[in-house]
Motif scaffolding. Structure first.
Motif, mmCIF file in Angstrom:
data_model
loop_
_atom_site.group_PDB
_atom_site.id
_atom_site.type_symbol
_atom_site.label_atom_id
_atom_site.label_comp_id
_atom_site.label_asym_id
_atom_site.label_seq_id
_atom_site.Cartn_x
_atom_site.Cartn_y
_atom_site.Cartn_z
ATOM 1 N N ARG A 1 80.166 78.089 82.546
ATOM 2 C CA ARG A 1 81.618 78.110 82.348
ATOM 3 C C ARG A 1 82.017 77.507 81.001
ATOM 4 O O ARG A 1 83.202 77.507 80.664
ATOM 5 C CB ARG A 1 82.313 77.344 83.473
ATOM 6 C CG ARG A 1 82.225 78.039 84.816
ATOM 7 C CD ARG A 1 83.100 79.288 84.839
ATOM 8 N NE ARG A 1 83.076 79.958 86.131
ATOM 9 C CZ ARG A 1 82.317 81.004 86.372
ATOM 10 N NH1 ARG A 1 81.546 81.497 85.426
ATOM 11 N NH2 ARG A 1 82.361 81.567 87.565
ATOM 12 N N ASN A 2 81.057 76.999 80.268
ATOM 13 C CA ASN A 2 81.349 76.355 78.990
ATOM 14 C C ASN A 2 82.417 75.275 79.134
ATOM 15 O O ASN A 2 83.301 75.121 78.297
ATOM 16 C CB ASN A 2 81.798 77.377 77.934
ATOM 17 C CG ASN A 2 81.661 76.833 76.513
ATOM 18 O OD1 ASN A 2 80.786 76.017 76.237
ATOM 19 N ND2 ASN A 2 82.527 77.280 75.633
ATOM 20 N N TYR A 3 82.292 74.518 80.209
ATOM 21 C CA TYR A 3 83.183 73.381 80.408
ATOM 22 C C TYR A 3 82.519 72.140 79.820
ATOM 23 O O TYR A 3 81.305 71.958 79.962
ATOM 24 C CB TYR A 3 83.445 73.132 81.894
ATOM 25 C CG TYR A 3 84.283 74.175 82.583
ATOM 26 C CD1 TYR A 3 84.136 74.398 83.951
ATOM 27 C CD2 TYR A 3 85.228 74.928 81.907
ATOM 28 C CE1 TYR A 3 84.897 75.350 84.613
ATOM 29 C CE2 TYR A 3 86.001 75.879 82.562
ATOM 30 C CZ TYR A 3 85.827 76.084 83.915
ATOM 31 O OH TYR A 3 86.587 77.031 84.567
ATOM 32 N N TRP A 4 83.341 71.285 79.226
ATOM 33 C CA TRP A 4 82.827 70.081 78.579
ATOM 34 C C TRP A 4 83.613 68.858 79.015
ATOM 35 O O TRP A 4 84.819 68.943 79.284
ATOM 36 C CB TRP A 4 82.933 70.203 77.062
ATOM 37 C CG TRP A 4 82.092 71.282 76.487
ATOM 38 C CD1 TRP A 4 82.418 72.601 76.333
ATOM 39 C CD2 TRP A 4 80.750 71.155 75.979
ATOM 40 N NE1 TRP A 4 81.375 73.286 75.768
ATOM 41 C CE2 TRP A 4 80.337 72.420 75.539
ATOM 42 C CE3 TRP A 4 79.859 70.080 75.868
ATOM 43 C CZ2 TRP A 4 79.076 72.652 74.986
ATOM 44 C CZ3 TRP A 4 78.615 70.304 75.309
ATOM 45 C CH2 TRP A 4 78.232 71.582 74.875
ATOM 46 N N GLY A 5 82.944 67.747 79.048
ATOM 47 C CA GLY A 5 83.618 66.477 79.241
ATOM 48 C C GLY A 5 84.123 65.955 77.908
ATOM 49 O O GLY A 5 83.943 66.578 76.856
ATOM 50 N N GLN A 6 84.713 64.769 77.948
ATOM 51 C CA GLN A 6 85.291 64.180 76.736
ATOM 52 C C GLN A 6 84.250 63.420 75.927
ATOM 53 O O GLN A 6 84.497 63.073 74.771
ATOM 54 C CB GLN A 6 86.449 63.245 77.105
ATOM 55 C CG GLN A 6 86.049 61.832 77.517
ATOM 56 C CD GLN A 6 85.345 61.763 78.866
ATOM 57 O OE1 GLN A 6 85.348 62.729 79.644
ATOM 58 N NE2 GLN A 6 84.737 60.624 79.163
ATOM 59 N N GLY A 7 83.109 63.170 76.528
ATOM 60 C CA GLY A 7 82.022 62.497 75.826
ATOM 61 C C GLY A 7 82.021 60.993 76.025
ATOM 62 O O GLY A 7 83.056 60.384 76.334
ATOM 63 N N THR A 8 80.850 60.407 75.836
ATOM 64 C CA THR A 8 80.705 58.957 75.894
ATOM 65 C C THR A 8 79.858 58.521 74.689
ATOM 66 O O THR A 8 78.833 59.141 74.389
ATOM 67 C CB THR A 8 80.088 58.498 77.228
ATOM 68 O OG1 THR A 8 80.073 57.068 77.290
ATOM 69 C CG2 THR A 8 78.675 59.017 77.432
ATOM 70 N N GLN A 9 80.294 57.497 74.018
ATOM 71 C CA GLN A 9 79.642 57.060 72.782
ATOM 72 C C GLN A 9 78.417 56.208 73.094
ATOM 73 O O GLN A 9 78.497 55.241 73.857
ATOM 74 C CB GLN A 9 80.619 56.251 71.921
ATOM 75 C CG GLN A 9 80.011 55.664 70.662
ATOM 76 C CD GLN A 9 79.686 56.707 69.611
ATOM 77 O OE1 GLN A 9 80.505 57.573 69.318
ATOM 78 N NE2 GLN A 9 78.485 56.636 69.044
ATOM 79 N N VAL A 10 77.313 56.563 72.468
ATOM 80 C CA VAL A 10 76.100 55.757 72.519
ATOM 81 C C VAL A 10 75.794 55.294 71.100
ATOM 82 O O VAL A 10 75.661 56.106 70.191
ATOM 83 C CB VAL A 10 74.911 56.562 73.080
ATOM 84 C CG1 VAL A 10 73.616 55.783 72.925
ATOM 85 C CG2 VAL A 10 75.156 56.919 74.544
ATOM 86 N N THR A 11 75.700 53.981 70.937
ATOM 87 C CA THR A 11 75.409 53.400 69.632
ATOM 88 C C THR A 11 74.173 52.524 69.758
ATOM 89 O O THR A 11 74.139 51.617 70.589
ATOM 90 C CB THR A 11 76.584 52.577 69.107
ATOM 91 O OG1 THR A 11 77.750 53.401 69.036
ATOM 92 C CG2 THR A 11 76.275 52.022 67.722
ATOM 93 N N VAL A 12 73.169 52.835 68.946
ATOM 94 C CA VAL A 12 71.925 52.077 68.959
ATOM 95 C C VAL A 12 71.820 51.339 67.632
ATOM 96 O O VAL A 12 71.658 51.946 66.581
ATOM 97 C CB VAL A 12 70.710 52.991 69.168
ATOM 98 C CG1 VAL A 12 69.434 52.150 69.301
ATOM 99 C CG2 VAL A 12 70.906 53.877 70.393
ATOM 100 N N SER A 13 71.929 50.033 67.713
ATOM 101 C CA SER A 13 71.950 49.237 66.497
ATOM 102 C C SER A 13 71.569 47.801 66.807
ATOM 103 O O SER A 13 71.859 47.288 67.891
ATOM 104 C CB SER A 13 73.352 49.266 65.870
ATOM 105 O OG SER A 13 73.424 48.406 64.748
ATOM 106 N N SER A 14 70.921 47.177 65.833
ATOM 107 C CA SER A 14 70.590 45.768 65.986
ATOM 108 C C SER A 14 71.671 44.899 65.352
ATOM 109 O O SER A 14 71.577 43.673 65.389
ATOM 110 C CB SER A 14 69.223 45.477 65.363
ATOM 111 O OG SER A 14 69.207 45.897 64.009
#
Length: 116
Positions: A103-116
């Motif tokens: 259906r090409n449906y998408w969520g709004q997304g969730t941010q993943v940040t990998v950093s020291s």
């Protein structure tokens, strides 16, 4: 109205782990079970890319960069899709999106940040 809501993103140090979830509403569990569910990600200035896809028949595909670090799962009764992220690297930093392929449906997304 079908909605996809991702959660579980955040800031994590290199080598750490995160557990992402995607909750789908607006359809029955039976219909949900027929769909291919995907996780995609998009980093700043880059194209959106496939992280993992889980078909209704149980076939799972991962992006080449995953290399055994991530695991996708689904619970059709709960209409949930999960993505376990392990051994995270700075280059995994992106917005992670949930998708219903047919259906090409998408969520709004969730941010993943990998950093020291």
């Amino acid at each position: 109205q079908v909605q996809l809501v991702e959660s579980g993103g955040g800031l994590v140090q290199p080598g750490g782990s995160l557990a992402l979830s995607c909750a789908v509403s607006g359809i029955s569990g039976t219909i949900f079970s027929l769909y291919t569910m995907g996780w995609y990600r998009q980093a700043p200035g880059k194209q959106r890319e496939l992280v993992a896809a889980y078909t209704s028949g149980g076939i799972i595909n991962y992006g080449d960069f995953v290399k055994g670090r991530f695991t996708v799962s689904r619970d059709n009764a709960k209409k949930m899709v999960y993505l376990q992220l392990n051994s995270l690297k700075p280059e995994d930093t992106a917005v992670y999106y949930c998708n219903i392929r047919q259906r090409n449906y998408w969520g709004q997304g969730t941010q993943v940040t990998v950093s020291s």
